[in-house]
Write a protein that holds these residues in place. Structure first.
Motif, PDB file in Angstrom:
ATOM      1  N   ARG A1194       0.829  -1.197   0.000  1.00 36.51           N
ATOM      2  CA  ARG A1194       0.000   0.000   0.000  1.00 36.51           C
ATOM      3  C   ARG A1194       0.874   1.263   0.000  1.00 36.51           C
ATOM      4  O   ARG A1194       0.562   2.253  -0.665  1.00 36.51           O
ATOM      5  N   ASN A1195       1.977   1.176   0.795  1.00 34.00           N
ATOM      6  CA  ASN A1195       2.881   2.338   0.807  1.00 34.00           C
ATOM      7  C   ASN A1195       3.475   2.596  -0.571  1.00 34.00           C
ATOM      8  O   ASN A1195       3.630   3.743  -0.993  1.00 34.00           O
ATOM      9  N   HIS A1198       0.853   4.165  -2.726  1.00 35.90           N
ATOM     10  CA  HIS A1198       0.595   5.533  -2.293  1.00 35.90           C
ATOM     11  C   HIS A1198       1.669   6.492  -2.798  1.00 35.90           C
ATOM     12  O   HIS A1198       1.383   7.621  -3.226  1.00 35.90           O
ATOM     13  N   LYS A1199       2.888   6.035  -2.742  1.00 37.86           N
ATOM     14  CA  LYS A1199       3.987   6.878  -3.205  1.00 37.86           C
ATOM     15  C   LYS A1199       3.880   7.152  -4.704  1.00 37.86           C
ATOM     16  O   LYS A1199       4.262   8.207  -5.183  1.00 37.86           O
ATOM     17  N   GLY A1201       1.067   7.267  -6.406  1.00 41.17           N
ATOM     18  CA  GLY A1201      -0.090   8.156  -6.646  1.00 41.17           C
ATOM     19  C   GLY A1201      -0.899   7.765  -7.864  1.00 41.17           C
ATOM     20  O   GLY A1201      -1.627   8.586  -8.413  1.00 41.17           O
TER      21      GLY A1201
END
Length: 1233
Positions: A1194-1195, A1198-1199, A1201
């Motif tokens: 997920r990270n 997220h990074k 985008g």
């Protein structure tokens, strides 16, 4: 009258005939018979003969010839009865006529010469019967003359009885008949050849031809005629008996005395002539074994004649036996016509002088027989004949014409035999010495004898003295030595035996001895000595040795030395050798008599010193040196004999050892030096032997210690001479790279001498010369191993020496005598391969060293100190023979075990010091092997030091020993280059790594540094032996792998394996960015084998390579790398799972979590791929990572985008699908995002 006796004269009609011709009807009188006797010089005469039956004895004692016979009134003679007391007077002519008929009949049988073997027995018995009748008749004549003959007195013819007239005429008639008998038989030498041939019959049976019986009948008749004439003369009591009828017919006088003399002379002449014929076939070598008689009967006849003639000489004062023989033989020697009283001998003698010697000698030999026919040793039966023999000697020794050696030898041989039979003659010795003094340079050889005729060459003083002794003790008569003397000795040596006999007959030094000694001295002058050749000088020495042994040793020796001093100082080496040999022989004689040898030894040693200087002189030519060495070596041999033959070495023998040896030793070549050192060993051994014996026999009485002290002083003097003149040279050879083998033996001899006589050693070896000497020849690291391995066994086998050395500390050197000996052995084992040939094959030095090292190893293991260590360690040797390298390993293990078992600090410290003493400077010991780079030497050096490092690791880790360990690592394991050392390193590296691993753990001060060194060594050799491409055959034998997988030590192995894994991960599995490390597949294969063979179960250690393996799976696409990585990963995961019994392995989870975090956002998909492999093997471990993995996904999205990353989620979903229910739950959670 002839008609009346016709029947008795016609064989086979005979009153003695019987049905069985082999059966004798009555006892017979004595007669000559050789059918059952041995034909030798010392054999007994026939038991049927005149001597054995007592006939000769009764004749000489004027006893009845047959006291038990002819006692009846009548007697049967030739088959007819006769009145015993009157027959011979009444019928003299008839009886002698019958006698002649019997003789004629026997002669007729011989002439017929029948060769019919079927008739041989009949002829034998008939001839034997005829002979017995004749012998019986002659016996009756002797008995009749003895019993019934009385001296005649004048009778009145008108009143006398006819028988009385016949009785008065009987003596004259008997002489006439005996004379007719001699005419009938004739001369013995003139018998026909077929009769003479019977002498050669050696039939030991019972059947003989008629010629044999006729020949022996002739001998019976000749002897019986002499017997009867002697009895007749005795019974007539001095009245002369004339043969009146013979006188009336011829006008010549014939008496019983003249007939006796004539017959005796003829008989002696005939026997001599027969001997002369036999001599023509006698070789000089058989002179004394070939007899002058033709059979034992003629031998007995000689004995009979000797005793009869000698008896008449004593009783009637007639000529002696030797007078008769001298008259016979003298014309042969003088070449003058024989005197009128002697019948001529044959003129065809091949060697008249030799025959005369031979004849006289053999007559003297049978002159030992008594009148009983037995040899009486020590009792003279026949007087000597030296007057005649001296004349013979003059003929033999006259210069013109000179006789050949083969003749002279036989003559002197005979002379020696006569000396043994008679008393030696001074005059005979003088005549012989006159001859030999003029021919002293002669070789006295007989060419046709070959090597046997060359005589004995005496190469040593003892051999020369033994030859002189043999001359002084000639073999006894009839012995094999005496019989073979012609072959074994030349005429000069036989003369020396004659001389010795003459000198030995009066030990008090009487006038004859002084006369002979004076004659010998007078023939030598300065000029005469210089004219002597080497042969002459040898004869001179032998002569003086014989004289010195027999009389006045000191005077003779002094005279000999004075004469030898007349020889020029620059005489050839060969003569100088002989001079020394002779003088050393005299020294041996002095020793034998217990006389001081100082004066003789000093003169001899000075001569040796001068010769040694010439030998050392650089300007001396090579050929001259070679010749001088022969002389010098003879001195060594002779002096060694002097020492060996001495019983106490207290007669100034040390004066034979002087500065000459210092010159000699320095000039010797290798072979010459070996001889000199062998001599030294003989002297050392004898000195120690004599000294020990004197100590054991030391008296306890109060008045004898003075004598013991004197002996000890003499021993100290000999020892001091040895230390002074030999030991410095031995020390100068210590650093030689090619020391002679005998150097070690001689050095050991000096060491044992220092033990026996410590005060004799030089000052620089005091106060403990034994230890000082051992330090020089065994414990010094510079001494050649071949010298040490030969030297030490001599000492270690000496129980007394080792007992005294146990516990002794060596001044100035660390360690005890035992530990220093072990150190020397240790060094020799390490350096045993230094002496191979350049091509690697064994050299002679190497083979010798190997043999010596095995013996030294056996003795080292028996040392009390070493044996105690082995017992404590439980490593006692069971085999009778153990190889040095095996013994070395066993010893190293024993020291290590004993040290490890000690708990007390002081004991461990003492043991550490002892251990370091045992090995010494081990790096210095192996340095030659590292320099020479001999494969076997390198292998042994690395292996031995590796054993030290492994088994002594706790010891080497101490502060006192760790510097040695650092040197070992620097020199052997971390050198600048590894040329030619791969094999040695590969085989021994496990030992080093295992030892270093332990040392790094137990070291209190340098543990960190040792670990660094261990890592460096591991890194270096892991890289060095790692193949470029993966090869299981190479990897499984990798030395680092082998060191880590030893099953005997789990704890030690775990520590080492951790270091190996760490080094492997840090240096061989570490990626540089995306680039994999070189030889990755080989490194991974090494890791797999390490894991597979070690059975490691510690998660902390197992997970060390896990990041590297995951990285390989993540970044490398090479199927081989991925396959090996997977295998390694499988082993790790399975081992960790097995070790974690209460859930997933925390260490593994931690490593995997770190791996995920390190690669988050960069290699996400590759991480999932790598984790898939882990998930297959152990899902629970990956399950523990799911929260982290989901959060990381997920990270990452997220990074970016950009929303969900479908590709990444699909890869993650694939991983989750392998995790069972928890994975499905996580998939559902992700879909719900």
């Amino acid at each position: 009258m002839a008609d009346n006796f016709s029947q008795s004269l016609t064989p086979p009609v005979s009153p003695f005939a019987s049905d069985n011709p082999c059966e004798l009807t009555s006892a017979h009188p004595p007669y000559f018979c050789c059918s059952e006797t041995r034909d030798d010089s010392g054999g007994q005469l026939s038991p049927e003969g005149y001597t054995a039956r007592g006939s000769l004895k009764r004749l000489l004692l004027h006893l009845d010839p047959a006291p038990t016979e002819y006692e009846t009134d009548t007697v049967e003679i030739f088959g007819f009865p006769w009145v015993t007391e009157t027959a011979l007077v009444d019928s003299t002519k008839v009886l002698f006529g019958l006698f002649r008929q019997k003789v004629y009949r026997l002669e007729t049988m011989v002439q017929s010469g029948s060769n019919d073997f079927g008739q041989a027995a009949n002829l034998h018995y008939e001839a034997e019967d005829l002979r017995q009748q004749c012998v019986s008749f002659l016996q009756y004549v002797k008995v009749f003359v003895y019993r019934h003959l009385e001296p005649c007195s004048s009778l009145d013819s008108s009143q006398s009885h006819p028988y009385e007239k016949l009785e008065v005429q009987f003596p004259s008639a008997l002489v006439e008949e005996l004379f007719s008998v001699t005419l009938l038989t004739g001369r013995l030498k003139d018998l026909p050849a077929n009769v003479h041939s019977a002498f050669n019959i050696r039939n030991q049976g019972k059947i003989f031809p008629p010629s044999w019986h006729l020949l022996h009948l002739h001998l019976d008749i000749h002897w019986s005629v002499l017997e009867i004439l002697y009895l007749l003369g005795f019974k007539m009591q001095g009245q002369v008996v004339y043969a009146h009828q013979f006188v009336n017919l011829t006008g010549e006088n014939l008496t019983e005395a003249s007939l006796f003399e004539e017959h005796l002379s003829s008989l002696l002449c005939d026997l001599t002539a027969l001997a002369m014929n036999k001599y023509s076939k006698v070789r000089p070598t058989e002179a004394l074994s070939s007899h002058h008689y033709l059979c034992s009967c003629t031998k007995e006849l000689w004995v009979l004649l000797m005793h009869l003639v000698e008896h008449r000489n004593k009783v009637l004062h007639t000529e002696s036996f030797w007078s008769y023989m001298n008259m016979l033989l003298k014309p042969l020697v003088t070449n003058k016509p024989p005197s009128e009283q002697v019948t001529d001998l044959p003129t065809h003698c091949k060697d008249p002088v030799g025959f005369t010697w031979w004849m006289v000698t053999h007559l003297a030999m049978i002159g030992q027989y008594s009148h009983n026919g037995m040899i009486q040793n020590g009792q003279k039966q026949l007087g000597d004949n030296w007057a005649f023999v001296q004349g013979l000697l003059r003929v033999t020794c006259r210069p013109e014409p000179g006789l050949a050696e083969e003749q002279v030898r036989m003559h002197v041989y005979c002379c020696l035999t006569l000396c043994l039979l008679w008393e030696p003659s001074t005059s005979a010795v003088s005549i012989l010495w006159d001859y030999y003094s003029k021919n002293l340079n002669g070789s006295f050889t007989v060419p046709w004898l070959g090597m046997a005729g060359l005589g004995t060459v005496c190469k040593t003083p003892l051999a020369l003295l033994e030859q002189a002794r043999s001359c002084c003790s000639p073999p006894t008569l009839y012995s094999p030595g005496h019989t073979q003397l012609y072959r074994s000795a030349n005429s000069f040596h036989i003369f020396l035996q004659v001389l010795a006999l003459c000198l030995g007959q009066d030990r008090a030094g009487g006038a004859p001895q002084r006369q002979i000694k004076g004659r010998i001295y007078s023939r030598f002058s300065s000029k005469k000595m210089q004219e002597l050749t080497e042969t002459g000088l040898t004869n001179f020495l032998l002569l003086f040795l014989v004289v010195a042994k027999q009389i006045e040793l000191e005077d003779v020796a002094s005279r000999a030395c004075a004469l030898l001093g007349c020889l020029p100082s620059n005489c050839p080496p060969g003569r100088r050798t002989l001079v020394w040999r002779g003088q050393l022989s005299l020294l041996l004689l002095f020793q034998e008599r217990g006389l001081d040898v100082g004066a003789q030894a000093s003169w001899l040693a000075n001569s040796f010193n001068e010769t040694s200087k010439e030998f050392y002189d650089k300007t001396t030519e090579v050929s001259r040196k070679i010749a001088l060495w022969g002389t010098l070596s003879s001195y060594l041999d002779g002096v060694s004999e002097v020492f060996e033959m001495s019983s106490n070495l207290s007669l100034s023998e040390e004066k034979l050892l002087n500065d000459g040896f210092a010159w000699l030793l320095r000039a010797c070549s290798q072979s010459e030096l070996n001889s000199a050192l062998c001599f030294l060993q003989v002297v050392l051994a004898q000195l120690r032997r004599v000294h020990q014996r004197s100590v054991q026999q030391a008296p306890t009485s109060a008045w004898l210690p003075t004598s013991t002290n004197v002996v000890k002083e003499r021993h100290l003097a000999v020892a001091a001479a040895l230390w002074t003149h030999f030991f410095p040279f031995l020390r100068s050879l210590l650093l030689s790279q090619t020391p002679p083998a005998q150097l070690a033996d001689a050095a050991a001899g000096f060491t044992l001498l220092a033990f026996d006589l410590p005060s004799s050693a030089p000052q620089d070896l005091q106060p403990n010369p034994v230890l000082s000497t051992m330090q020089c020849f065994a414990w010094d690291d510079m001494v050649h191993p071949s010298l040490v391995t030969r030297y030490l066994p001599h000492l270690l086998q000496n129980s007394d020496l080792m007992s005294s050395l146990c516990g002794d500390a060596v001044v100035g050197v660390s360690g005890s005598a035992q530990s220093l000996s072990v150190r020397a052995w240790f060094r020799c084992v390490l350096q045993q391969y230094l002496y191979k040939n350049a091509d690697g094959s064994d050299s002679r030095t190497g083979r010798v060293l190997e043999e010596q090292l095995c013996e030294l190893t056996r003795l080292i293991l028996r040392l009390p100190e070493v044996d105690s260590l082995l017992q404590k360690a439980g490593l006692q040797s069971t085999g009778t023979r153990i190889e040095p390298t095996s013994a070395l390993e066993m010893f190293i293990k024993a020291v290590g075990r004993v040290y490890s078992g000690l708990q007390v600090l002081s004991e461990r410290s003492a043991m550490m010091s002892r251990a370091l003493d045992y090995i010494g400077d081990v790096m210095k010991h192996i340095k030659p092997s590292l320099v020479i780079k001999n494969p076997d030497g390198l292998q042994l050096a690395y292996w031995a030091v590796g054993c030290l490092v492994k088994h002594w690791s706790p010891l080497l880790a101490t502060s006192k020993a760790q510097q040695l360990l650092f040197r070992i690592v620097d020199v052997l394991l971390l050198p600048h280059n590894l040329t030619q050392q791969d094999k040695a390193l590969r085989d021994s590296l496990p030992l080093f790594l295992q030892g270093l691993s332990v040392a790094s753990r137990v070291s209190q001060s340098q543990g960190f540094y040792l670990k660094q060194q261990l890592r460096s060594v591991t890194r270096r050799y892991l890289d060095h032996f790692l193949p470029a491409s993966p090869s299981l055959g190479v990897i499984v034998n990798h030395p680092v792998l082998l060191s880590a997988c030893e099953v005997s030590s789990v704890t030690r192995g775990a520590s080492l394996r951790r270091i190996i894994v760490e080094v492997l991960c840090e240096n061989f599995l570490q990626f540089k960015g995306h680039a994999p490390p070189p030889r990755l597949a080989s490194s991974l294969l090494f890791l797999v084998e390490l894991l597979r063979r070690s059975t490691e179960s510690e998660p902390a250690l197992l997970t060390l390579p896990l990041p590297n393996l995951l990285r390989c799976l993540m970044l490398v696409n090479d199927p081989q790398v991925r396959k090996i990585s997977t295998d390694a990963l499988q082993l790790i995961v399975e081992r960790c799972a097995a070790a974690s019994t209460e859930g997933p392995c925390d260490q593994m989870i931690s490593v995997l979590r770190s791996f995920v975090e390190e690669n988050e956002g960069v290699y996400d998909r590759q991480v999932y791929s790598a984790l898939e492999t882990v998930a297959v093997l152990d899902p629970s471990v990956v399950q523990a990572l799911v929260p982290n993995l989901s959060l990381s996904l997920r990270n990452t999205e997220h990074k970016r985008g950009l929303g969900k990353n479908i590709a990444l989620r699909n890869a993650y979903r694939t991983l989750l699908s392998l995790l069972g229910d928890s994975g499905q739950a996580e998939i559902s959670s992700l879909e719900a995002d």
